[in-house]
Design a protein around this motif. Structure first.
Motif, short mmCIF file in Angstrom:
data_model
loop_
_atom_site.label_atom_id
_atom_site.label_comp_id
_atom_site.label_asym_id
_atom_site.label_seq_id
_atom_site.Cartn_x
_atom_site.Cartn_y
_atom_site.Cartn_z
N THR A 40 0.87 -1.19 0.00
CA THR A 40 0.00 0.00 0.00
C THR A 40 0.89 1.22 0.00
O THR A 40 1.66 1.45 0.95
N LEU A 41 0.84 1.95 -1.12
CA LEU A 41 1.70 3.13 -1.30
C LEU A 41 0.86 4.39 -1.15
O LEU A 41 -0.35 4.38 -1.40
N GLY A 42 1.52 5.47 -0.78
CA GLY A 42 0.75 6.69 -0.59
C GLY A 42 1.58 7.95 -0.75
O GLY A 42 2.81 7.91 -0.89
N ALA A 43 0.85 9.05 -0.74
CA ALA A 43 1.48 10.37 -0.78
C ALA A 43 0.54 11.32 -0.03
O ALA A 43 -0.62 10.97 0.24
N GLU A 44 1.07 12.50 0.30
CA GLU A 44 0.24 13.47 1.01
C GLU A 44 -0.19 14.60 0.09
O GLU A 44 0.60 15.08 -0.73
N ARG A 45 -1.46 14.96 0.17
CA ARG A 45 -1.96 16.08 -0.63
C ARG A 45 -2.88 16.94 0.25
O ARG A 45 -3.80 16.40 0.86
N ASP A 46 -2.61 18.21 0.31
CA ASP A 46 -3.40 19.14 1.13
C ASP A 46 -3.53 18.63 2.56
O ASP A 46 -4.63 18.67 3.15
N GLY A 47 -2.44 18.11 3.10
CA GLY A 47 -2.45 17.63 4.48
C GLY A 47 -3.13 16.29 4.69
O GLY A 47 -3.24 15.81 5.80
N ARG A 48 -3.62 15.70 3.58
CA ARG A 48 -4.29 14.39 3.71
C ARG A 48 -3.47 13.32 3.03
O ARG A 48 -2.79 13.57 2.03
N ARG A 49 -3.56 12.12 3.57
CA ARG A 49 -2.81 10.99 3.01
C ARG A 49 -3.71 10.23 2.04
O ARG A 49 -4.85 9.91 2.37
N VAL A 50 -3.18 9.99 0.83
CA VAL A 50 -3.93 9.20 -0.16
C VAL A 50 -3.16 7.90 -0.35
O VAL A 50 -1.96 7.92 -0.62
N GLU A 51 -3.84 6.77 -0.23
CA GLU A 51 -3.16 5.47 -0.35
C GLU A 51 -3.91 4.57 -1.33
O GLU A 51 -5.14 4.59 -1.39
N ARG A 52 -3.13 3.74 -2.05
CA ARG A 52 -3.72 2.75 -2.97
C ARG A 52 -2.85 1.49 -2.95
O ARG A 52 -1.68 1.54 -2.58
N ALA A 53 -3.45 0.42 -3.45
CA ALA A 53 -2.74 -0.87 -3.51
C ALA A 53 -1.92 -0.97 -4.80
O ALA A 53 -2.42 -0.59 -5.87
N TYR A 54 -0.69 -1.49 -4.71
CA TYR A 54 0.13 -1.73 -5.91
C TYR A 54 0.84 -3.07 -5.79
O TYR A 54 1.58 -3.31 -4.82
N SER A 55 0.63 -3.91 -6.79
CA SER A 55 1.27 -5.22 -6.81
C SER A 55 2.79 -5.05 -6.87
O SER A 55 3.29 -4.15 -7.56
N ILE A 56 3.48 -5.93 -6.20
CA ILE A 56 4.95 -5.84 -6.17
C ILE A 56 5.51 -6.63 -7.34
O ILE A 56 5.17 -7.81 -7.53
N VAL A 57 6.33 -5.97 -8.16
CA VAL A 57 6.93 -6.59 -9.34
C VAL A 57 8.15 -7.43 -8.95
O VAL A 57 8.40 -8.48 -9.54
N SER A 58 8.89 -6.96 -7.99
CA SER A 58 10.16 -7.62 -7.64
C SER A 58 9.93 -8.91 -6.88
O SER A 58 8.82 -9.21 -6.43
N SER A 59 11.01 -9.66 -6.74
CA SER A 59 10.97 -10.91 -5.99
C SER A 59 11.39 -10.61 -4.54
O SER A 59 12.18 -9.69 -4.31
N PRO A 60 10.89 -11.40 -3.60
CA PRO A 60 11.37 -11.22 -2.21
C PRO A 60 12.88 -11.40 -2.10
O PRO A 60 13.48 -10.95 -1.12
N TYR A 61 13.51 -12.04 -3.09
CA TYR A 61 14.97 -12.21 -3.05
C TYR A 61 15.71 -10.90 -3.32
O TYR A 61 16.91 -10.81 -3.07
N GLU A 62 15.01 -9.90 -3.90
CA GLU A 62 15.67 -8.63 -4.21
C GLU A 62 15.64 -7.71 -2.98
O GLU A 62 14.66 -7.74 -2.22
N LYS A 63 16.67 -6.89 -2.86
CA LYS A 63 16.74 -5.99 -1.71
C LYS A 63 15.74 -4.84 -1.87
O LYS A 63 15.16 -4.37 -0.91
N GLU A 64 15.56 -4.39 -3.12
CA GLU A 64 14.65 -3.28 -3.38
C GLU A 64 13.29 -3.80 -3.84
O GLU A 64 13.18 -4.93 -4.32
N LEU A 65 12.29 -2.95 -3.74
CA LEU A 65 10.96 -3.30 -4.24
C LEU A 65 10.73 -2.56 -5.56
O LEU A 65 11.18 -1.42 -5.72
N GLU A 66 10.01 -3.21 -6.46
CA GLU A 66 9.75 -2.60 -7.77
C GLU A 66 8.25 -2.53 -8.00
O GLU A 66 7.51 -3.46 -7.65
#
Ligand SMILES: Cc1cc2nc3c(=O)[nH]c(=O)nc-3n(C[C@H](O)[C@H](O)[C@H](O)COP(=O)(O)OP(=O)(O)OC[C@H]3O[C@@H](n4cnc5c(N)ncnc54)[C@H](O)[C@@H]3O)c2cc1C
Length: 228
Positions: A40-66
């Motif tokens: 669940t990724l998000g950002a702030e706009r006008d003091g409010r947090r907006v969040e949405r679901a995003y499927s993870i492209v990377s593998s759990p074996y990778e250090k970073e998330l894609e």
């Protein structure tokens, strides 16, 4: 930051098309997930947090998330995400969610049909990156076979075609077909044409499996099992 969120640092951003792009993020701390789950990724706009679901492209074996995004111009979050560049931070819930996983332990259904359009390919890339490492290191035998169908309107919307076609050349357990429903917009397109659902009806022929019926089929990013 509160105890539910990380501020993940964007380490890379790449564009696939004017409205399609990917980012890699460093969560900075442990983030556990299984292939097929979403963050669940998000950002702030006008003091409010907006969040949405995003499927993870990377593998759990990778250090970073894609992640692979499509811009919804009138949307609440994607226009904010679209502005973010490498070095910027993104809000991310600490817990991954979802049950869209691939079961390669069960013995009955060993042919898996993976159907997606555009960004719906994301969880399947996570499956294949994970299985490829498991296969190379002897944890996955290749008994389970993955057949991926990815549809898009235009050929340049296939963000992961090159990676997946390369994989298909290297392993016996993965095949993929990319189909464009507006092929006339790219004169160089030599792949399949038509909407992805048309190809799900002809999947046996597409993958040389004969006339096997589907045991289960679903929605835009779906896994179905071909009757073995
Ligand atoms: C489990 C899960 C995984 C997801 N994974 C991804 C992913 O990997 N990549 C990704 O880009 N999105 C993904 N989504 C969709 C994502 O959560 C948002 O819905 C999307 O990014 C739009 O958010 P927004 O705030 O910009 O638009 P919103 O303000 O939420 O939506 C505005 C309007 O646009 C419509 N809309 C939403 N998405 C689209 C679209 N793609 N095309 C056209 N209209 C749309 C909505 O129905 C709504 O009417 C996923 C959703 C779920 C539930």
């Amino acid at each position: 930051m509160d105890d539910k969120h990380y501020r993940a640092r964007i380490t890379k951003r790449a564009e696939f098309a004017p409205d399609l792009w990917m980012i890699r993020v460093d969560p900075g701390q442990d983030f556990h997930f299984a292939p097929g789950q979403y963050a669940t990724l998000g950002a702030e706009r006008d003091g409010r947090r907006v969040e949405r679901a995003y499927s993870i492209v990377s593998s759990p074996y990778e250090k970073e998330l894609e992640f692979f995004f499509e811009l919804v111009p009138e949307g609440a979050l994607t226009p904010l995400l679209y502005k973010l560049q490498a070095g910027d931070e993104i809000l991310m819930r600490k817990v991954a969610k979802g049950r869209f996983s691939l079961d390669t332990a069960q013995p009955e259904h060993t042919n898996h049909l993976l159907v997606s359009t555009v960004t719906g390919v994301a969880p399947f890339v996570s499956y294949t990156r994970t299985l490829f490492k498991d296969w190379k290191e002897g944890r996955f035998t290749g008994k389970h076979k993955l057949f991926l169908l990815n549809g898009a309107s235009r050929p340049w919307e296939f963000g992961y075609r090159e990676e997946l076609e390369d994989l298909a050349k290297q392993v016996p357990w993965f095949r993929c077909v990319f189909t464009a429903s507006r092929p006339w917009e790219d004169k160089n397109w030599k792949g399949e044409v038509g909407r992805v659902e048309v190809h799900t009806m002809q999947v046996g022929a597409r993958f040389g499996l004969g006339r096997k019926p589907l045991a289960r089929a679903g929605r835009v990013a779906s896994v179905a099992h071909l009757v073995n």
